[in-house]
Design a protein around this motif. Structure first.
Motif, PDB file in Angstrom:
ATOM      1  N   UNK A   6      -6.226  16.304 -10.944  1.00 62.78           N
ATOM      2  CA  UNK A   6      -4.905  16.128 -11.538  1.00 62.78           C
ATOM      3  C   UNK A   6      -4.728  14.731 -12.138  1.00 62.78           C
ATOM      4  N   UNK A   7      -5.751  13.876 -12.029  1.00 61.36           N
ATOM      5  CA  UNK A   7      -5.658  12.539 -12.602  1.00 61.36           C
ATOM      6  C   UNK A   7      -4.813  11.581 -11.798  1.00 61.36           C
ATOM      7  N   UNK A   8      -4.611  11.878 -10.522  1.00 64.19           N
ATOM      8  CA  UNK A   8      -3.694  11.074  -9.702  1.00 64.19           C
ATOM      9  C   UNK A   8      -4.161   9.641  -9.489  1.00 64.19           C
ATOM     10  N   UNK A  63       0.842  -1.185   0.000  1.00 61.63           N
ATOM     11  CA  UNK A  63       0.000   0.000   0.000  1.00 61.63           C
ATOM     12  C   UNK A  63       0.882   1.241   0.000  1.00 61.63           C
ATOM     13  N   UNK A  64       0.366   2.341  -0.573  1.00 62.26           N
ATOM     14  CA  UNK A  64       1.097   3.610  -0.603  1.00 62.26           C
ATOM     15  C   UNK A  64       0.101   4.752  -0.435  1.00 62.26           C
ATOM     16  N   UNK A  65       0.451   5.716   0.409  1.00 64.06           N
ATOM     17  CA  UNK A  65      -0.412   6.861   0.682  1.00 64.06           C
ATOM     18  C   UNK A  65       0.179   8.130   0.086  1.00 64.06           C
ATOM     19  N   UNK A  66      -0.649   8.908  -0.614  1.00 61.78           N
ATOM     20  CA  UNK A  66      -0.247  10.213  -1.091  1.00 61.78           C
ATOM     21  C   UNK A  66      -0.772  11.288  -0.162  1.00 61.78           C
ATOM     22  N   UNK A  67      -0.917  12.505  -0.687  1.00 63.25           N
ATOM     23  CA  UNK A  67      -1.456  13.581   0.125  1.00 63.25           C
ATOM     24  C   UNK A  67      -2.951  13.401   0.330  1.00 63.25           C
ATOM     25  N   UNK A  69       0.706  14.371  -5.432  1.00 62.51           N
ATOM     26  CA  UNK A  69      -0.316  14.338  -6.485  1.00 62.51           C
ATOM     27  C   UNK A  69       0.083  13.432  -7.642  1.00 62.51           C
ATOM     28  N   UNK A  70       0.941  12.455  -7.366  1.00 60.42           N
ATOM     29  CA  UNK A  70       1.419  11.530  -8.390  1.00 60.42           C
ATOM     30  C   UNK A  70       1.237  10.099  -7.898  1.00 60.42           C
TER      31      UNK A  70
END
Length: 568
Positions: free
Chosen positions: A298-300, A274-278, A338-339
């Motif tokens: 932004x299409x993230x 698992x990975x968490x962004x903003x 945002x990526x």
């Protein structure tokens, strides 16, 4: 013997001798005997748990003292230590020391600080995106420290005047479930900006922290995969809770090699990472698919639109829509501000999301209709092969390519991956891991490069000492505002250099093997292992050779004033 060699060998001897006296704290928990944390925890709080663990350690040590040793008594197990440096706000250094804005020396750790709490643990992974850290132990427990304004530490509720008000933690605390018990059997963790996530051995995904985003008051949940219930203006969850779509939740059968081809059968995927962004989350399942949820601007999310997703949704770019099985198998997924990144099993790299500073790494910007910024809502292939690892920051990215060569792109400095000079093919050093940390503004990101032989290199922003670069005046420690003024006047490390050369204590990491590094917001965590006297001598000779080659290469660059690789 040169100065560098004397420093390395001398410190190695001291560390080696010190290790013999700390054997109880050095031994791996996987050694014979019961798991030290396999206790009756139903009625225990954290202090009682740690106290009982200490008693078991003493009993185990007494047993070991009465048992013939299979190894020589003068060869203790390798000692692992965790160090932290950089900004101390919110307790993110984890050393139980508070900081005060504007007071000289009180807001940052300019030298590595030893987190003694972890001396009795073997750390499998450290994760951070912003102002808090997660540490996963080899026994499957999760510790957290740092900012906790939205419950992202997962350590439970703090109440004031009857209201749930999460407080920062300046020392590591256990992540807990709703029943107050420690989160167990965890195989992966990720710390986002205001939320966190973990995966257990059965394939469940647990999330905790903020449920909505800034500007959306009373929002119950997009980031967590379930409605958050705590909080007045911003909803959050201070405990780890499972997401229903993964693992054996609610009695669901889990997808496996035996049943994944059965048509018409409702199965939950087994998550493995698992990975968490903003403001979004991405998970990878055992079959090799990616699932995203959160905010879609932004299409993230890579869902070919800009819509939000409150529940996990498969990324169709990599999935056969008829069978639901992957047509491109993923080996790793990642997320940042945002990526989102997708690494395939054959070393291919795809990215989606915001591209305003060329952080996607693609040859051309992709303008999405209706988007507020330039970006891509569909995963795009980056022109880089044989990728083994990728990490992204707010405005840039790093990846490791063929032969351990590091590549960099973003921050308006380059379009597409470029070789980082001074490492990899330049110095015959293979990079094993890269990490990017964020800072006060776009050009304040700092970066770390860990080689396969345990050497650490850092560059980038250094206002709080997070890069250990030799830009802090030795005659004094300026105040926060003094540092800020100097930083805005190019007060930063602009050249790639070894930590051992640039730190105020040049010998600090030379006598240790660095095994992991994680860059957070203006702070860094490093995990090391001691080395023997013989290893120290070999290391000293290698370092001298590297420095000599680097000096020659620099002189050659000055003469030619040309370079085929990228230097920053």
């Amino acid at each position: 013997m040169s100065t560098i060699r004397r420093l390395i060998v001398g410190n190695a001897i001291r560390s080696y001798s010190r290790g013999a006296a700390l054997k109880i704290s050095q031994r791996r928990f996987s050694s014979k005997g019961a798991d030290p944390l396999d206790l009756d925890e139903d009625e225990m709080d954290e202090e009682e748990l740690l106290e009982k663990y200490s008693q078991q350690q003493q009993q185990q040590q007494q047993t070991e003292d009465d048992t013939p040793q299979e190894e020589p008594a003068d060869k203790p197990p390798v000692q692992q230590r965790v160090y932290t440096f950089g900004c101390m706000f919110n307790g993110r250094t984890g050393t139980n020391i508070s900081s005060t804005l504007g007071l000289s020396g009180a807001n940052s750790a300019q030298k590595p600080q030893h987190i003694e709490f972890f001396d009795n643990y073997r750390i499998k992974k450290i994760s951070s995106l912003h102002k808090h850290y997660l540490a996963l132990t080899e026994e499957g427990y999760v510790f957290a420290w740092g900012s906790n304004n939205y419950g992202q530490l997962g350590c439970g509720e703090d109440k004031m005047l009857g209201l749930s008000l999460p407080l920062d933690r300046q020392a590591p605390v256990l992540v807990r479930t709703e029943d107050g018990q420690p989160l167990k059997n965890i195989v992966d963790v990720s710390a986002g900006k205001f939320h966190s996530a973990a995966v257990d051995s059965e394939g469940r995904v647990f999330t905790w922290g903020k449920g909505g985003r800034h500007g959306k008051w009373f929002s119950a949940g997009h980031l967590l995969g379930y409605p958050a219930s705590k909080g007045l203006l911003f909803k959050f969850s201070p405990y780890a809770r499972p997401v229903a779509e993964f693992g054996p939740e609610n009695g669901m059968e889990v997808e496996s090699e035996d049943n994944k081809f059965e048509e018409g059968k409702a199965l939950n995927p087994k998550a493995v990472q698992v990975a968490c962004g903003a403001v979004h989350t991405v998970a990878r399942d055992a079959v090799g698919r990616a699932w995203t949820w959160g905010y879609g601007d932004w299409g993230r999310l890579g869902q070919e639109d800009l819509e939000d997703r409150t529940r996990p949704t498969p990324v169709l770019t990599f999935v056969d829509e008829k069978t639901g099985l992957p047509r491109t198998t993923l080996a790793h997924v990642g997320a940042c501000e945002s990526i989102t990144t997708f690494l395939t099993t054959d070393g291919g790299l795809f990215t989606c999301g915001r591209d305003t500073t060329r952080q996607l790494g693609t040859e051309e910007n992709q303008s999405v209709k209706g988007a507020r910024f330039v970006g891509s809502n569909t995963p795009l292939l980056v022109n880089l092969s044989n990728v083994s690892q990728v990490t992204t920051g707010s405005h840039s990215a790093l990846a490791i390519g063929k032969g351990g060569t590091p590549y960099y792109w973003g921050s308006h400095e380059t379009r597409g991956p470029q070789i980082v000079s001074g490492l990899g093919r330049d110095q015959n050093q293979k990079v094993a891991k890269v990490s990017i940390g964020s800072g006060l503004y776009m050009f304040a990101d700092h970066r770390a490069y860990l080689t396969q032989d345990g050497m650490l290199y850092m560059t980038g922003g250094n206002i709080f000492g997070q890069s250990l670069a030799d830009t802090i005046p030795r005659e004094g420690n300026p105040s926060f505002w003094g540092k800020l003024a100097r930083y805005l006047g190019s007060y930063r490390s602009t050249r790639l250099s070894t930590v051992s050369v640039k730190t105020q204590s040049p010998q600090f990491f030379l006598d240790k093997k660095v095994v992991d590094v994680c860059c957070g917001h203006s702070s860094t965590v490093v995990i090391t292992e001691d080395i023997t006297e013989e290893e120290a001598k070999e290391r000293a000779e290698k370092i001298e050779t590297i420095f000599e080659e680097a000096t020659k290469a620099e002189e050659k660059r000055k003469v030619t004033k040309k370079s085929s690789s990228f230097s920053f």
